[in-house]
Design a protein around this motif. Structure first.
Motif, PDB file in Angstrom:
ATOM      1  N   GLY A  31       8.392 -13.968 -15.641  1.00  0.00           N
ATOM      2  CA  GLY A  31       7.933 -14.465 -16.939  1.00  0.00           C
ATOM      3  C   GLY A  31       8.203 -13.461 -18.047  1.00  0.00           C
ATOM      4  O   GLY A  31       8.617 -13.822 -19.159  1.00  0.00           O
ATOM      5  N   GLY A  34      11.855 -13.527 -18.918  1.00  0.00           N
ATOM      6  CA  GLY A  34      12.109 -14.702 -19.760  1.00  0.00           C
ATOM      7  C   GLY A  34      11.653 -14.473 -21.188  1.00  0.00           C
ATOM      8  O   GLY A  34      12.346 -14.837 -22.153  1.00  0.00           O
ATOM      9  N   GLN A  48       7.825 -17.078 -27.371  1.00  0.00           N
ATOM     10  CA  GLN A  48       7.910 -16.042 -26.337  1.00  0.00           C
ATOM     11  C   GLN A  48       6.728 -16.142 -25.368  1.00  0.00           C
ATOM     12  O   GLN A  48       6.908 -16.061 -24.150  1.00  0.00           O
ATOM     13  CB  GLN A  48       7.928 -14.654 -26.981  1.00  0.00           C
ATOM     14  CG  GLN A  48       9.166 -14.363 -27.800  1.00  0.00           C
ATOM     15  CD  GLN A  48       9.035 -13.076 -28.582  1.00  0.00           C
ATOM     16  OE1 GLN A  48       8.435 -12.117 -28.119  1.00  0.00           O
ATOM     17  NE2 GLN A  48       9.608 -13.054 -29.786  1.00  0.00           N
ATOM     18  N   VAL A  51       7.159 -19.245 -23.241  1.00  0.00           N
ATOM     19  CA  VAL A  51       8.185 -19.002 -22.209  1.00  0.00           C
ATOM     20  C   VAL A  51       7.581 -18.159 -21.081  1.00  0.00           C
ATOM     21  O   VAL A  51       7.762 -18.462 -19.894  1.00  0.00           O
ATOM     22  CB  VAL A  51       9.430 -18.309 -22.815  1.00  0.00           C
ATOM     23  CG1 VAL A  51      10.327 -17.749 -21.726  1.00  0.00           C
ATOM     24  CG2 VAL A  51      10.189 -19.266 -23.712  1.00  0.00           C
ATOM     25  N   LEU A  55       7.222 -19.904 -17.427  1.00  0.00           N
ATOM     26  CA  LEU A  55       8.009 -19.330 -16.324  1.00  0.00           C
ATOM     27  C   LEU A  55       7.109 -18.765 -15.232  1.00  0.00           C
ATOM     28  O   LEU A  55       7.390 -18.938 -14.039  1.00  0.00           O
ATOM     29  CB  LEU A  55       8.926 -18.226 -16.851  1.00  0.00           C
ATOM     30  CG  LEU A  55      10.285 -18.647 -17.347  1.00  0.00           C
ATOM     31  CD1 LEU A  55      11.067 -17.459 -17.891  1.00  0.00           C
ATOM     32  CD2 LEU A  55      11.081 -19.326 -16.255  1.00  0.00           C
TER      33      LEU A  55
END
Length: 142
Positions: A31, A34, A48, A51, A55
């Motif tokens: 994560g 990502g 951000q 994401v 993830l």
């Protein structure tokens, strides 16, 4: 500032994973990677974070069942759990008032009957449970 946060999360999670080897933080490492990519692409802090969270959650749900399946250690059976369901031979009479003895898998055990029935020497029995240090058995016709 977000660069250092994502780098910190990624490095700390990776170090924890390397130390424990139990899949406790690998998801957050992925994560974090990502989120670092989202940062490098110039996406907003909100994206951000999204994401990172998405993830991490995807990795948790995708990898945990696989890890459990493939990293499962082999359980070695002991006499305790191996005897349940086995058939044994009565070596010493079992009745409502007295525990007898049963031979199961080449080992002698103290035993009592499930329903306080009497089992004579030479009878066959099925082991139903282990209670303390003795077996609970029932007579079978063999």
């Amino acid at each position: 500032m977000m660069l250092w946060i994502w780098l910190g999360i990624t490095i700390i999670a990776a170090v924890i994973e390397l130390i424990t080897i139990d899949l406790v933080s690998i998801w957050f490492t992925i994560g974090g990677i990502g989120a670092l990519i989202a940062y490098a692409l110039g996406l907003s802090q909100t994206i951000q974070i999204v994401v990172f969270v998405i993830l991490s959650i995807i990795c948790i749900f995708a990898s945990r069942p696989l890890a459990k399946k493939y990293l499962k250690t082999q359980t070695v059976s002991t006499n305790y759990d191996r005897v349940i369901g086995q058939h044994g031979l009565v070596l010493k009479r079992i009745d409502a008032d007295t525990r007898g003895e049963v031979k199961v898998l080449s080992t002698q055990w103290a035993a009592s009957s499930l329903d306080n029935s009497t089992l004579e020497v030479g009878d066959y029995c099925e082991i139903l449970a282990v209670k303390g240090a003795h077996l609970v058995v029932k007579k079978i016709n063999k």
